[in-house]
Motif scaffolding. Structure first.
Motif, PDB file in Angstrom:
ATOM      1  N   PHE A  66       0.845  -1.175   0.000  1.00 35.71           N
ATOM      2  CA  PHE A  66       0.000   0.000   0.000  1.00 35.71           C
ATOM      3  C   PHE A  66       0.892   1.241   0.000  1.00 35.71           C
ATOM      4  CE2 PHE A  66      -3.275  -2.665   2.432  1.00 35.71           C
ATOM      5  CZ  PHE A  66      -3.992  -2.934   1.281  1.00 35.71           C
ATOM      6  N   THR A  67       0.339   2.352  -0.466  1.00 39.61           N
ATOM      7  CA  THR A  67       1.085   3.603  -0.424  1.00 39.61           C
ATOM      8  C   THR A  67       1.294   4.036   1.027  1.00 39.61           C
ATOM      9  OG1 THR A  67      -0.970   4.877  -0.574  1.00 39.61           O
ATOM     10  CG2 THR A  67       0.154   4.345  -2.643  1.00 39.61           C
ATOM     11  N   GLU A  68       2.278   4.892   1.246  1.00 37.38           N
ATOM     12  CA  GLU A  68       2.625   5.315   2.600  1.00 37.38           C
ATOM     13  C   GLU A  68       1.490   6.072   3.281  1.00 37.38           C
ATOM     14  OE1 GLU A  68       6.211   7.514   2.538  1.00 37.38           O
ATOM     15  OE2 GLU A  68       7.459   5.826   1.893  1.00 37.38           O
TER      16      GLU A  68
ATOM     17  N   ASP B  86      -4.346   9.479  -9.195  1.00 42.81           N
ATOM     18  CA  ASP B  86      -3.031   9.067  -8.690  1.00 42.81           C
ATOM     19  C   ASP B  86      -2.809   9.488  -7.245  1.00 42.81           C
ATOM     20  OD1 ASP B  86      -2.529   7.973 -11.135  1.00 42.81           O
ATOM     21  OD2 ASP B  86      -1.231   9.595 -11.851  1.00 42.81           O
ATOM     22  N   SER B  87      -3.294  10.655  -6.881  1.00 43.77           N
ATOM     23  CA  SER B  87      -3.055  11.174  -5.533  1.00 43.77           C
ATOM     24  C   SER B  87      -3.790  10.388  -4.457  1.00 43.77           C
ATOM     25  CB  SER B  87      -3.475  12.646  -5.460  1.00 43.77           C
ATOM     26  OG  SER B  87      -4.865  12.781  -5.740  1.00 43.77           O
TER      27      SER B  87
ATOM     28  N   PHE C  93      -2.663   1.412  -4.026  1.00 40.10           N
ATOM     29  CA  PHE C  93      -1.697   0.416  -4.485  1.00 40.10           C
ATOM     30  C   PHE C  93      -0.442   1.122  -4.988  1.00 40.10           C
ATOM     31  CE2 PHE C  93      -5.761  -1.887  -5.850  1.00 40.10           C
ATOM     32  CZ  PHE C  93      -5.846  -2.591  -4.662  1.00 40.10           C
ATOM     33  N   VAL C  94       0.708   0.632  -4.588  1.00 37.91           N
ATOM     34  CA  VAL C  94       1.962   1.199  -5.069  1.00 37.91           C
ATOM     35  C   VAL C  94       2.128   0.878  -6.553  1.00 37.91           C
ATOM     36  CG1 VAL C  94       4.481   1.049  -4.919  1.00 37.91           C
ATOM     37  CG2 VAL C  94       3.113   1.117  -2.834  1.00 37.91           C
ATOM     38  N   GLY C  95       2.356   1.920  -7.365  1.00 42.53           N
ATOM     39  CA  GLY C  95       2.634   1.721  -8.778  1.00 42.53           C
ATOM     40  C   GLY C  95       1.444   1.327  -9.623  1.00 42.53           C
ATOM     41  N   SER C  96       0.230   1.520  -9.140  1.00 40.04           N
ATOM     42  CA  SER C  96      -0.945   1.119  -9.919  1.00 40.04           C
ATOM     43  C   SER C  96      -1.171   2.073 -11.086  1.00 40.04           C
ATOM     44  CB  SER C  96      -2.187   1.079  -9.031  1.00 40.04           C
ATOM     45  OG  SER C  96      -2.457   2.358  -8.492  1.00 40.04           O
TER      46      SER C  96
END
Length: 282
Positions: free
Chosen positions: A3-5, A73-74, A78-81
């Motif tokens: 997951f994103t930070e 995107d913001s 998901f990381v890199g989705s």
């Protein structure tokens, strides 16, 4: 799966596991995809939102693009989705379920479900509840913290489903004796010391016999044909010249030793392993 930070980084508490039973296809009643879909149907009862990432090659990509909101995107979790979509529950449940199903023998739908359905997560108002990478069967993780009754409901769902269960995320039991650490996982016995580590597939196990008077567990293993050794991804040995499983392992005395035998019993009962478990005074 990451997951994103900015998103909740809660650790999983459990995982959904499925043995690869001989002759069973993913879309069969006991197959990996059908089993996961049964779990997801239960978990969506507790969720409020689903996030999913689809590859544009997916057969229903245009439908999803039309019916669901694409996550900017913001706000991606998901990381890199690249193509992350948001589905509300229960409003969009039918569409989500249509993405999960595989009609019997439909290889195109199977490819979509396992390879073009990239990532999937069920969210609650507090955190994530379930996350999956469909083409990575070991990533079927559950975060049941604070969700009363969800594990009990899943256990009830899979009580009569041979070869599948919800198990604790970190393994069932671990212990250290004589400088070696043992970790009994849902599909293997992992052993490690300062020089080497090895993982032994429980599908090969024939008999578990506890000798509590000697603080030992004897393990009888099925032989493996030489030509199949390289093909077994679970059979891993690092820094060791031999893949021979241990014929016996030391266990702690008293209740701790009994818990180890109970863990072998639980795995046999819940996942349908064929090995026997007994105690001996010899």
């Amino acid at each position: 799966m990451e997951f994103t930070e900015t998103f909740d980084a809660a650790e999983p508490t459990h995982r959904l596991v499925t043995r690869r039973l001989s002759g069973v296809k993913d879309w069969d009643e006991l197959g990996g995809v059908t089993v996961e879909n049964r779990a997801i149907r239960v978990l969506m009862d507790y969720g409020t939102v689903v996030h999913l990432e689809l590859d544009p090659k997916h057969g229903q990509f245009e439908t999803v693009q039309r019916e669901l909101a694409q996550v900017p995107d913001s706000k991606c979790i998901f990381v890199g989705s690249d193509h992350e979509f948001r589905a509300s529950l229960p409003e969009d449940r039918a569409l989500v379920e249509s993405l999960l199903e595989i009609p019997d023998g439909d290889t195109d739908a199977w490819t979509d479900r396992l390879f073009y359905f990239v990532e999937f997560v069920v969210l609650t108002d507090q955190s994530w509840l379930y996350r999956s990478v469909p083409h990575e069967a070991h990533i079927r993780e559950i975060n049941a913290g604070g969700i009363e009754g969800v594990i009990e409901k899943l256990n009830e769902t899979f009580a009569q489903v041979r070869g599948s269960a919800v198990v604790p995320f970190g393994g069932l039991v671990s212990w250290t004796t004589g400088g070696t650490t043992y970790d009994l996982k849902w599909n293997s016995l992992y052993c490690s010391d300062r020089e080497k580590s090895a993982s032994y597939d429980l599908e090969r196990l024939r008999q578990v016999t506890a000798l509590f008077s000697e603080n030992l567990v004897r393990l009888d293993w099925k032989p493996v044909p030489a030509e199949s050794l390289l093909r077994r991804t679970v059979w891993r040995v690092l820094g060791s010249g031999s893949a021979a499983p241990p014929p016996q392992v030391e266990i702690p005395a008293g209740e701790d030793g009994e818990k180890i035998l109970d863990a072998f019993r639980q795995l046999r009962e819940r996942l349908g392993y064929e090995y026997d478990v007994e105690t001996s005074s010899d």
